[in-house]
Design a protein around this motif. Sequence first.
Motif, PDB file in Angstrom:
ATOM      1  N   SER A   9     -91.618  30.808 -16.312  1.00 54.01           N
ATOM      2  CA  SER A   9     -90.948  29.858 -17.616  1.00 54.01           C
ATOM      3  C   SER A   9     -89.563  29.236 -17.236  1.00 54.01           C
ATOM      4  N   GLN A  10     -89.107  30.032 -16.410  1.00 53.09           N
ATOM      5  CA  GLN A  10     -87.385  29.703 -15.775  1.00 53.09           C
ATOM      6  C   GLN A  10     -87.467  28.637 -14.862  1.00 53.09           C
ATOM      7  N   HIS A  11     -86.833  27.347 -15.141  1.00 53.53           N
ATOM      8  CA  HIS A  11     -86.756  26.270 -14.133  1.00 53.53           C
ATOM      9  C   HIS A  11     -85.300  26.034 -13.953  1.00 53.53           C
ATOM     10  N   THR A  14     -83.632  27.969  -9.795  1.00 55.32           N
ATOM     11  CA  THR A  14     -84.599  28.531  -9.009  1.00 55.32           C
ATOM     12  C   THR A  14     -85.416  27.705  -7.967  1.00 55.32           C
ATOM     13  N   LYS A  15     -85.818  28.115  -7.045  1.00 52.44           N
ATOM     14  CA  LYS A  15     -86.424  27.598  -5.973  1.00 52.44           C
ATOM     15  C   LYS A  15     -87.608  26.608  -6.314  1.00 52.44           C
ATOM     16  N   ASN A  16     -87.632  25.264  -5.983  1.00 46.19           N
ATOM     17  CA  ASN A  16     -88.758  24.313  -6.075  1.00 46.19           C
ATOM     18  C   ASN A  16     -88.739  23.971  -7.500  1.00 46.19           C
ATOM     19  N   LYS A  17     -87.911  24.437  -8.236  1.00 45.46           N
ATOM     20  CA  LYS A  17     -87.938  23.748  -9.628  1.00 45.46           C
ATOM     21  C   LYS A  17     -86.569  23.099 -10.037  1.00 45.46           C
ATOM     22  N   SER A  18     -86.796  22.199 -11.172  1.00 39.53           N
ATOM     23  CA  SER A  18     -85.601  21.290 -11.496  1.00 39.53           C
ATOM     24  C   SER A  18     -85.917  20.905 -13.012  1.00 39.53           C
ATOM     25  N   CYS A  19     -84.807  20.106 -13.476  1.00 37.66           N
ATOM     26  CA  CYS A  19     -84.780  19.517 -14.975  1.00 37.66           C
ATOM     27  C   CYS A  19     -86.344  18.755 -14.873  1.00 37.66           C
ATOM     28  N   GLN A  20     -86.609  18.053 -13.892  1.00 40.83           N
ATOM     29  CA  GLN A  20     -87.856  17.019 -13.744  1.00 40.83           C
ATOM     30  C   GLN A  20     -89.125  18.053 -14.101  1.00 40.83           C
ATOM     31  N   THR A  21     -89.369  19.308 -13.263  1.00 36.13           N
ATOM     32  CA  THR A  21     -90.340  20.199 -13.446  1.00 36.13           C
ATOM     33  C   THR A  21     -90.570  20.637 -14.809  1.00 36.13           C
ATOM     34  N   ASN A  22     -89.401  20.972 -15.263  1.00 30.40           N
ATOM     35  CA  ASN A  22     -89.316  21.650 -16.741  1.00 30.40           C
ATOM     36  C   ASN A  22     -89.731  20.618 -17.751  1.00 30.40           C
ATOM     37  N   LEU A 121     -86.852  36.817 -22.030  1.00 27.80           N
ATOM     38  CA  LEU A 121     -87.052  36.212 -23.313  1.00 27.80           C
ATOM     39  C   LEU A 121     -88.247  36.065 -24.005  1.00 27.80           C
ATOM     40  N   ASP A 122     -89.091  35.597 -23.153  1.00 27.97           N
ATOM     41  CA  ASP A 122     -90.397  35.059 -23.653  1.00 27.97           C
ATOM     42  C   ASP A 122     -91.479  36.177 -23.641  1.00 27.97           C
ATOM     43  N   GLU A 123     -91.193  37.444 -23.613  1.00 27.65           N
ATOM     44  CA  GLU A 123     -92.293  38.641 -23.767  1.00 27.65           C
ATOM     45  C   GLU A 123     -92.690  38.706 -25.180  1.00 27.65           C
ATOM     46  N   GLY A 124     -93.840  38.735 -25.116  1.00 30.12           N
ATOM     47  CA  GLY A 124     -94.655  38.864 -26.583  1.00 30.12           C
ATOM     48  C   GLY A 124     -94.750  37.542 -27.337  1.00 30.12           C
ATOM     49  N   ILE A 130     -90.353  27.496 -22.512  1.00 31.02           N
ATOM     50  CA  ILE A 130     -89.881  27.169 -21.037  1.00 31.02           C
ATOM     51  C   ILE A 130     -88.367  27.086 -21.182  1.00 31.02           C
ATOM     52  N   LYS A 131     -87.525  27.454 -20.066  1.00 33.56           N
ATOM     53  CA  LYS A 131     -86.208  27.817 -20.035  1.00 33.56           C
ATOM     54  C   LYS A 131     -85.615  26.985 -18.925  1.00 33.56           C
ATOM     55  N   PHE A 132     -84.497  26.060 -19.049  1.00 30.62           N
ATOM     56  CA  PHE A 132     -83.658  25.847 -18.135  1.00 30.62           C
ATOM     57  C   PHE A 132     -82.323  26.442 -18.309  1.00 30.62           C
ATOM     58  N   ALA A 133     -82.087  27.748 -17.364  1.00 33.84           N
ATOM     59  CA  ALA A 133     -81.053  28.608 -17.688  1.00 33.84           C
ATOM     60  C   ALA A 133     -81.082  29.155 -19.018  1.00 33.84           C
ATOM     61  N   ASP A 134     -79.977  28.558 -20.053  1.00 34.45           N
ATOM     62  CA  ASP A 134     -79.834  29.079 -21.253  1.00 34.45           C
ATOM     63  C   ASP A 134     -80.559  27.980 -22.341  1.00 34.45           C
ATOM     64  N   ASP A 135     -80.979  26.770 -21.865  1.00 33.19           N
ATOM     65  CA  ASP A 135     -81.708  25.963 -22.736  1.00 33.19           C
ATOM     66  C   ASP A 135     -83.300  26.181 -22.844  1.00 33.19           C
ATOM     67  N   ALA A 136     -83.673  26.517 -23.947  1.00 30.78           N
ATOM     68  CA  ALA A 136     -85.139  26.953 -24.099  1.00 30.78           C
ATOM     69  C   ALA A 136     -85.758  26.087 -25.252  1.00 30.78           C
ATOM     70  N   LYS A 137     -86.916  25.861 -25.151  1.00 26.91           N
ATOM     71  CA  LYS A 137     -87.780  25.231 -26.189  1.00 26.91           C
ATOM     72  C   LYS A 137     -89.183  25.814 -26.296  1.00 26.91           C
ATOM     73  N   LEU A 138     -89.534  25.922 -27.488  1.00 27.55           N
ATOM     74  CA  LEU A 138     -90.754  26.693 -27.854  1.00 27.55           C
ATOM     75  C   LEU A 138     -91.797  25.505 -28.543  1.00 27.55           C
ATOM     76  N   GLY A 139     -92.836  25.523 -28.275  1.00 27.33           N
ATOM     77  CA  GLY A 139     -93.936  24.714 -28.801  1.00 27.33           C
ATOM     78  C   GLY A 139     -95.069  25.392 -28.942  1.00 27.33           C
ATOM     79  N   GLY A 140     -95.875  24.593 -29.961  1.00 34.78           N
ATOM     80  CA  GLY A 140     -97.014  25.235 -30.443  1.00 34.78           C
ATOM     81  C   GLY A 140     -97.772  24.445 -31.369  1.00 34.78           C
TER      82      GLY A 140
END
Length: 323
Positions: A9-11, A14-22, A121-124, A130-140
């Motif tokens: 969930s962390q983009h 991290t390797k091979n991840k970015s704002c775009q993949t997030n 952060l996302d346990e449970g 999904i996260k980008f460092a400290d920026d997180a969004k939760l959807g459902g």
Amino acid sequence: QTNAAIANSQHGFTKNKSCQTNLISFFDRVTSWVDTGNAVDVAYLDFSKAFNKVPHDRLANKLVKCGLDKTTVRWICNWLSERTQRVLTNASSSSWKDVTSGVPQGSVLALVLFNIFINNLDEGLEGTIIKFADDAKLGGIANTPEERSRIQNDLNRLERWAETNKMKFNRDKCKILHFGRKNGMQRFRIGDAWLDSSTCEKDLGVLVDKLNMSQQCDAAAKKANGILACINKSIVSRFREVMLPLYSVLVRPHLECVQFWAPQLKGDVDKLECVQRRATKMIKGMENKPYEEWLKELGMFSLQKTNLLPLPYNTLSHIYVWL
């Protein structure tokens, strides 16, 4: 990386991840829910001074849990400890104070340490986070009272995580976006503070509104037109050798869409194309020629062709269909 210490969930950083993949991976799920007739609620979460509040003792415990040896953990703790800071105002200064929390910003290691700290952060959680460092969004999905209650329960878990880890949500900046025609516009809270609903949020540099990206196209066109106006006022020469490099370097990058916000409405495509049309008219000798001839003579492509060509197949290319 060897111990897989960072969740998928962390983009951020991290390797091979970015704002775009997030953005693509999260909104791929959101749009698929909306396309099947569901109401969807997305909570944008903002931590207050996240990098400065990381408690060193809890960070050390998490470093041990993710498999680092004691020598490395002790080295990192020594690097973080015995730091002091003070405030300078004109000729006055405060006394020196020990820094007992936070990771030193501007260093490479700080980003890795923060990702490890926020990893659980996302346990449970039942919803999609999904996260980008400290920026997180939760959807459902939020069709029924039970589904909306699950989203609220997830927000309660996140609040408990923040309290346990001595972090704090900036509740004024946490917002809720409601998607879907039959959305009940449920209100949610973090702790005892009710979160405001929003019609548009800036998500990693992209304006997200009704998933049609019209506001992002408006913003891109406005920015590009502003730069073009500055060029028009500041540069006397209108020769191709002068104007074309200026346009290519300063203006066109704002108009070239990435996969996530490529326009799907003709009006938005035309809005971006008009900027390039205006730029070509500024070049000497191009004033009275049809737009297509300008592009051919200048060796350029229309924005529509550049932005909307299918991507080569890869793990993300199928996303382009619904964008």
